[in-house]
Design a protein around this motif. Structure first.
Motif: not given
Lengths: 312, 234
Positions: A139-162
Motif C-alpha cells: 500500500k505504501e513503500r517504506t521510503w520515497i527516497d531511494k537512498t536507503w534502498y540503495y544501502y540495503i541492497i549494497l549491504g546484501i551485495a557485500v554480504f553475498t560477495f564476502i
C-alpha cells in the motif's frame, strides 16, 4: 592493490549517494547491484559447481513472494521477508534439488527451466494464496527516497560477495570445482556429490531469494509474470554471468553493469518492443564466440586486442 | 579380498555383463583382459559403485559393498584410477593429489603420502603448481595413479593405464604397478595391452562380450592358444 580492491569499491559505492545523483541514476545503480547479487548467486552453482540452472527465477520469485505474502496475509512489514526468505527458499531449494539434481548437464538445465515455469504457473493459479495474476502491491513503500534502498541492497551485495568468496576459498569450494570438473571422479575420491550439489543449490537459491525479497520491498509490486519470468529473470541471470565471466569473483559485477545499462539503452530505442531479446541473443552469441570466459575471464585477450590496434 | 559373484550389468535395457564371477586375493595383481566392448571397464565401474548390477553380489573383505554409497568406498580402501585419467584439469597437480586424500587417515597422512608420490614420480614434483590440464599424456597418467595412491588404498583398480602412451612410458607405468604391489597394495588391472599385462599379473581373466571365457595365471594364459591368436597375434 588487488587485495584492497573490494574495500575501495565498497567505499566508493557507499559514498556515491552523497554526491546527489538523480532518482533515475539511483534506480539504475540499485538494479545493477541487485543483478550483481543474483549473478554471484548463480555463479556459485553454475560457475563453480558446474550445475547450469535455467530456472533461477524460481528462487527469485519465491524470495519475493515470501515477502509479499507475509505482508499481504499478516500485515507485517515486507522487510521481514528478507530474513524469512532464507528459510523458505532453503526449503524450496531442497525440494527442487531433490528432483533436479539427479539430472546432469543439459538435462539439469532443462529440469530447472521447467521448475521455473512450474513456479510461475503455480503462483498464477493459487489465487487465494498469491492473488494470482493480480499480483501483490504494497500500500505504501517504506521510503520515497531511494537512498536507503540503495544501502540495503549494497549491504546484501557485500554480504553475498564476502560469503561466496569465503565458500569458494574453503574446502567446500574445492569440492564444488571437483564436481564441475568430473562428477564421477569426485564421487570415487570420496566426495558425496549429491550432498555437495544440494548445498551449492541451497546457497545459490538463498542469495537469489534475498534479492527477490528486496525486489518486493523496492518495487512495491510483484506478479508471477514479473518475478518468475523466464527471459527477464532466468535468462538475464545467465547472461550477467556469461558476459561478465563464469567462475570469477568480479564477473557478475561487470556483467550486471553491462546488462542493466544495455537493457536501459535498448529500451529507449523506439518501436523495438520485445525484439530487444534478439539483441541479448546476438550479444550472447558474440560473447561465446569471442570471449568464452567473459569480459573478466578474457580480460587479457581484450587488452591485447586494443594494444594491438594502437600499435597497428 | 574382493569377491565378485554372478553379476549381471545393464546399460538401460542392454545387458553388457553376463553372470560374471571372479576374485582377487590380498597382495595379488589380477588382470581382466579382453577386446573393446568386452565389459572390462564396466566391471570396474560396477565395483566402484558408478553402475549397479541387477543380479549378483560384490564383497570386499566379506562386506557387501553394493549397499555402500560410492563415495564411502574410498574409506574402505578401494581406489579407482579411471580410464582416460579423469583429472581435475583446472586444478594444479598438487590440488589433484589433495583431492585424493579427503577422508580419514589419508587426510592426516597427506603430507607424507605426497612425498611418497613425488618420490615415485619426480616429474610431478617439478610440476606441482602447474594445472593438470597442461601436463603431457604420460604425466597425466602418473598424476592419476598418484591421486589414487594418496588415499592409501588396500586395493587399487587401474582402468587402461597404458592407453595412448608411448611404449617407453607404458614400460614405466608397468614398472610402477610392480612397485605398488611390492608395497603390499593389491592391484586389479584392466588392459588391452595384453602382453605387458600378463607379464606382471599373477592371475588373469579373459572376458569376451561380457562373459568370462578363460582364467589362469599370467604365464598359463600367455601360452594359451586362444589368447595367442586372439590377443597376441602370434
Amino acid at each position: 592493490m588487488k587485495k584492497w580492491l573490494p574495500y575501495i569499491i565498497t567505499g566508493l559505492l557507499a559514498l556515491l549517494p552523497l554526491i546527489g545523483l538523480s532518482t533515475y541514476m539511483m534506480h539504475i545503480l540499485i538494479l545493477v547491484i541487485m543483478w550483481t547479487v543474483i549473478g554471484m548467486a548463480w555463479n556459485l552453482l553454475g560457475g563453480y559447481c558446474g550445475q547450469v540452472s535455467f530456472g533461477h527465477a524460481a528462487f527469485f520469485g519465491i524470495g519475493a513472494y515470501t515477502a509479499g505474502i507475509l505482508y499481504f496475509k499478516t500485515g507485517l512489514s515486507a522487510w521481514w521477508g528478507i530474513p524469512l526468505s532464507i528459510f523458505f527458499v532453503s526449503v524450496a531449494s531442497l525440494l527442487i534439488g531433490y528432483v533436479t539434481l539427479r539430472l546432469r548437464g543439459p538435462f539439469f538445465a532443462l529440469g530447472t527451466l521447467a521448475i521455473g515455469e512450474v513456479c510461475r504457473v503455480t503462483a498464477e493459479n493459487l489465487r487465494d494464496f498469491t492473488q494470482g495474476t493480480l499480483g501483490i502491491m504494497l500500500k505504501e513503500r517504506t521510503w520515497i527516497d531511494k537512498t536507503w534502498y540503495y544501502y540495503i541492497i549494497l549491504g546484501i551485495a557485500v554480504f553475498t560477495f564476502i560469503s561466496i568468496r569465503k565458500i569458494i576459498n574453503s574446502k567446500l569450494g574445492y569440492y564444488f570445482v571437483a564436481i564441475r570438473e568430473d562428477q564421477d571422479a569426485a564421487e570415487s575420491l570420496g566426495i558425496n556429490t549429491t550432498l555437495y550439489k544440494t548445498i551449492a543449490l541451497i546457497l545459490s537459491g538463498v542469495f537469489t531469494g534475498l534479492a527477490g525479497a528486496f525486489y518486493m520491498n523496492y518495487m512495491g509490486y510483484i506478479d508471477p509474470e514479473i518475478v518468475f519470468a523466464l527471459h527477464d529473470i532466468s535468462i538475464i541471470t545467465i547472461m550477467v554471468v556469461m558476459v561478465g565471466g563464469v567462475a570469477t569473483f568480479w564477473g557478475p559485477v561487470v556483467g550486471a553493469v553491462i546488462m542493466v545499462l544495455l537493457a536501459e539503452m535498448i529500451r529507449s530505442i523506439p518501436r523495438l518492443g520485445v525484439a530487444h531479446q534478439t539483441m541479448f541473443g546476438i550479444l550472447l552469441i558474440l560473447i561465446i564466440i569471442f570471449l568464452p570466459n567473459g569480459i573478466v575471464g578474457d580480460f587479457s585477450k581484450i587488452r591485447k586486442f586494443f594494444r594491438f590496434g594502437r600499435a597497428g | 579380498m574382493l569377491e565378485v559373484r554372478g553379476i549381471d550389468v545393464f546399460y538401460g535395457d542392454v545387458q553388457v555383463i553376463w553372470d560374471l564371477s571372479f576374485s582377487v586375493s590380498e597382495g595379488e595383481v589380477v588382470a581382466l583382459i579382453g577386446a573393446n566392448g568386452a565389459g572390462k571397464s564396466t566391471t570396474l565401474k560396477t565395483i566402484s559403485g558408478i553402475l549397479s548390477p541387477r543380479k549378483g553380489t560384490i564383497t570386499f573383505n566379506g562386506e557387501d559393498i553394493l549397499k555402500i554409497k560410492p563415495y564411502r568406498l574410498i574409506e574402505m580402501g578401494i581406489a579407482h584410477v579411471p580410464e582416460g585419467r579423469r583429472l581435475f584439469v583446472e586444478m594444479t597437480v598438487e590440488e589433484n593429489l589433495d583431492m585424493g586424500s579427503l577422508r580419514g587417515t589419508a587426510r592426516k597422512e597427506r603430507q607424507r603420502n605426497k612425498e611418497m608420490v613425488y618420490s615415485i614420480f619426480p616429474r610431478l614434483k617439478e610440476r606441482s603448481r602447474q594445472l593438470a590440464g597442461t601436463l603431457s599424456g604420460g604425466e597425466q597418467q602418473m598424476l592419476a595413479i598418484g591421486r589414487g595412491l594418496m588415499s592409501m588404498p588396500r586395493l587399487i583398480m587401474f582402468d587402461e593405464p597404458s592407453l595412448g602412451l608411448a611404449p617407453i612410458l607404458v614400460k614405466e607405468i608397468f614398472a610402477v604397478i610392480e612397485n605398488i604391489r611390492k608395497e603390499g597394495v593389491t592391484v586389479l588391472i584392466v588392459e588391452q595391452n595384453v602382453k605387458q599385462t600378463l607379464s606382471v599379473a599373477d592371475r588373469a581373466y579373459v572376458l569376451e562380450t561380457g562373459k568370462m571365457v578363460l582364467e589362469g595365471t599370467g604365464k598359463e594364459l600367455m601360452d594359451n592358444e586362444h589368447v595367442k591368436t586372439a590377443f597376441l597375434g602370434v
